[in-house]
Design a protein around this motif. Structure first.
Motif, PDB file in Angstrom:
ATOM      1  N   SER A  80       0.837  -1.208   0.000  1.00 11.14           N
ATOM      2  CA  SER A  80       0.000   0.000   0.000  1.00 11.14           C
ATOM      3  C   SER A  80       0.869   1.256   0.000  1.00 11.14           C
ATOM      4  O   SER A  80       0.540   2.244  -0.660  1.00 11.14           O
ATOM      5  N   THR A 105      -6.193  -5.464   3.495  1.00 10.61           N
ATOM      6  CA  THR A 105      -6.659  -5.629   2.132  1.00 10.61           C
ATOM      7  C   THR A 105      -7.075  -7.074   1.865  1.00 10.61           C
ATOM      8  O   THR A 105      -6.233  -7.960   1.888  1.00 10.61           O
ATOM      9  N   ASP A 123      -3.966  -2.601  -5.471  1.00 15.40           N
ATOM     10  CA  ASP A 123      -3.376  -3.084  -4.229  1.00 15.40           C
ATOM     11  C   ASP A 123      -4.024  -4.440  -3.943  1.00 15.40           C
ATOM     12  O   ASP A 123      -5.192  -4.508  -3.572  1.00 15.40           O
TER      13      ASP A 123
HETATM   14 MG   LIG Z   1      -1.898  -2.884   2.369  1.00 13.03          MG
END
Ligand SMILES: [Mg+2]
Ligand SMILES: Nc1nc2c(ncn2[C@@H]2O[C@H](COP(=O)(O)OP(=O)(O)OP(=O)(O)O)[C@@H](O)[C@H]2O)c(=O)[nH]1
Length: 421
Positions: A80, A105, A123
C-alpha cells in the motif's frame, strides 16, 4: 568553486537535453508508419479534414490507453505504501491506500493515478497465509485483468513469492520482483557491524539471494529491484522504471513514464521528450479550430489549456506536488516555488493561452527552418500555415520552460545550492 560546479551542471544539462531529446523523441513517437502515410496522403491530396480526423484518432487513442498494474506480495511488505509513493501521494492524502495497520486488504483495491486516471495501481491482498495457493490466488484476483505484476517482498526471501512468480509466468504475464525496505536491512547491518559496513556489498547480497531463490523455482532470468518506498530516488527504482519503459509495448511505456514520480533529472528529460513528440499533433488539432476574436491565430483554446495543464501536472508544478516535495525534503514550499518561472497548473487559463500565443508570434515567424526540421511529416505543411507554426512554437516554448522549472525545483529540493541560476 560553487560557480564552477554550477557551470558544470549547466553544461551537462544542456548536453544531455539535446542528446536525449533527439533519441527519446523517436522512442516515444506514438504513431505507426501506416498512420503517418495516411495523414501525409490526406494532406498532399488537400483533404485537410481527413488529416485532422486521423491525427485526432491517434491522439485520443493515446490519451485513452488504460493500464492496470497489480501490486502484490506478502502482508506488510509495503504494497500500500508503494501504491501511494508511486502516485506521489502521502499516506494521509485523499485517495491514498491505507498503510501500516494490521492486514487490511482482502480484495484487490483500485487506486487510479491522480493525474492519469487511466493508469490504475491495484493493491492486491497479501499472500503467504498458510492456505495460500498461487493458482487460487491468481484466479481470485482476476490475473488476466493486469498488464503486469510487481511482487513486493521484504526481509528474508520467502518461497511463496517464487511460487507466485512462477504461476504468473506460466499464465503468460510479466512480473517484476521488488525487494522493499532495504533501508531497514542497511540500518540493521550498520548497527550490528559498523566497522565492516559496506552498503554495496549488502545490496549485492540481497539481490543475489533473491535471484538464487527465484531461479530455484525455475525462473531463469529474474529481474530484481531493491527499493526503499520512502526514497524512490535511491537504489533500483530508476532501473525498474527503465525496465518497464523497455518491456512495455510502445504507447503503454509512454503512459507509464508520464505517470512516474519526478525523482530524477533523467525522468524529467524523458517526460519532456515524450510530450515534445506529440506537439505537432496538438498544434494540428488546435489550429484546425476556428478563428478567435482578437487573435490572429486560429486555435482551439480548450485543447491548448488541457495540454499546458498536463505539462504542469506531469512535471509536478501544482500545489499538491510541490507541498509533497517540500515536506519530503523538509523545506518550506515557498523556497521551491521561488525557483519556478512559469505558471502553475491552477494558473492556466484561456487568457494565459491568448497571451502565450500572442508572444509566440514573433518567435514562430523567425524560426521557420527549425520547425520544418522538427515536425515529422507535416513539417513543410505546417511551415506554410502560421496558426500551426505559432501554436507549435508556443507549446514547445512552454514545455521547455516547465521542464526547466521542474529541473530547478528538483535540484533545489535535493541540494542547498541554486544551480540553474
Ligand atoms: Mg496494504
Ligand atoms: N523502512 C521501511 N518501511 C516501510 C517501507 N515500505 C513500507 N514500510 C512500512 O511497512 C509497514 C507496512 O506497510 P504497508 O504498505 O501497509 O504494507 P502492505 O503490504 O500494504 O500490508 P498489507 O496491506 O497488510 O498486506 C508500514 O508501517 C510502512 O510504513 C520501506 O520501504 N521501508
Amino acid at each position: 568553486h560553487l560557480n564552477l560546479f554550477s557551470l558544470l551542471i549547466k553544461l551537462i544539462l544542456a548536453f544531455t537535453t539535446n542528446i536525449s531529446e533527439y533519441n527519446s523523441m523517436e522512442e516515444f513517437t506514438c504513431i505507426t508508419p501506416e498512420e503517418l502515410t495516411e495523414i501525409k496522403n490526406a494532406l498532399e491530396g488537400g483533404r485537410m479534414a481527413d488529416a485532422v480526423s486521423k491525427i485526432k484518432e491517434n491522439f485520443n487513442a493515446l490519451d485513452n490507453i488504460k493500464l492496470n498494474i497489480a501490486i502484490t506480495g506478502e502482508s506488510g511488505s509495503g504494497k500500500s505504501t508503494f501504491v501511494n509513493v508511486i502516485r506521489n501521494l502521502r499516506d494521509e492524502d485523499i485517495g491514498a491506500a491505507i498503510t501500516g495497520v494490521v492486514e487490511t486488504t482482502f480484495e484487490p483495491q483500485p487506486y487510479p493515478h491522480p493525474n492519469y486516471p487511466n493508469v490504475t495501481f491495484w493493491d492486491l491482498p497479501g499472500i503467504g497465509t498458510p492456505n495460500f495457493k498461487p493458482e487460487n490466488y491468481l484466479e481470485d484476483v482476476k490475473f488476466s485483468h493486469y498488464e503486469f505484476f510487481i511482487i513486493l517482498g521484504c526481509g528474508r526471501f520467502r518461497d511463496v513469492h517464487a511460487q507466485l512468480a512462477r504461476a504468473i509466468q506460466e499464465r503468460g504475464k510479466k512480473f517484476y520482483f521488488a525487494r522493499s525496505k532495504v533501508d531497514t536491512d542497511l540500518e540493521a547491518s550498520k548497527k550490528r557491524r559498523l566497522k565492516a559496513y559496506d552498503e554495496q556489498r549488502i545490496l549485492r547480497e540481497i539481490r543475489e539471494d533473491c535471484v538464487r531463490c527465484l531461479q530455484a523455482e525455475g525462473i531463469s532470468f529474474p529481474q530484481i529491484f531493491l527499493l526503499c518506498n520512502f526514497d524512490l530516488d535511491k537504489y533500483d527504482f530508476q532501473q525498474l522504471q527503465e525496465t518497464l519503459e523497455h518491456e512495455l509495448p510502445s504507447h503503454k511505456n509512454r503512459t507509464v513514464l508520464l505517470a512516474m514520480p519526478n525523482i530524477s533529472l533523467n525522468i524529467l528529460l524523458k517526460k519532456k521528450a515524450a510530450f515534445q513528440g506529440e506537439i505537432w499533433k496538438l498544434a494540428a488539432l488546435s489550429a484546425s479550430g476556428g478563428a478567435v476574436p482578437g487573435l490572429s491565430v486560429a486555435c482551439d483554446v480548450t485543447i491548448l489549456m488541457k495540454a499546458l495543464r498536463d505539462y504542469c501536472k506531469s512535471f509536478g508544478l501544482d500545489d499538491e506536488s510541490l507541498t509533497n516535495l517540500a515536506q519530503k525534503f523538509d523545506k518550506p514550499v515557498e523556497e521551491l516555488k521561488a525557483v519556478i518561472k512559469s505558471p502553475l497548473a491552477k494558473e492556466i487559463s484561456a487568457a494565459l493561452v491568448y497571451k502565450l500565443l500572442t508572444n509566440a508570434v514573433g518567435g514562430a515567424l523567425m524560426r521557420v527552418e527549425y520547425l520544418v526540421s522538427f515536425i515529422p511529416v507535416i513539417g513543410s505543411f505546417v511551415a506554410r500555415r502560421s496558426s500551426y507554426r505559432i501554436t507549435y512554437y508556443m507549446l514547445n516554448s512552454f514545455l521547455n520552460e516547465v521542464a526547466e522549472d521542474a529541473q530547478r525545483v528538483l535540484l533545489k529540493a535535493i541540494k542547498e545550492i541554486e544551480i540553474l541560476g
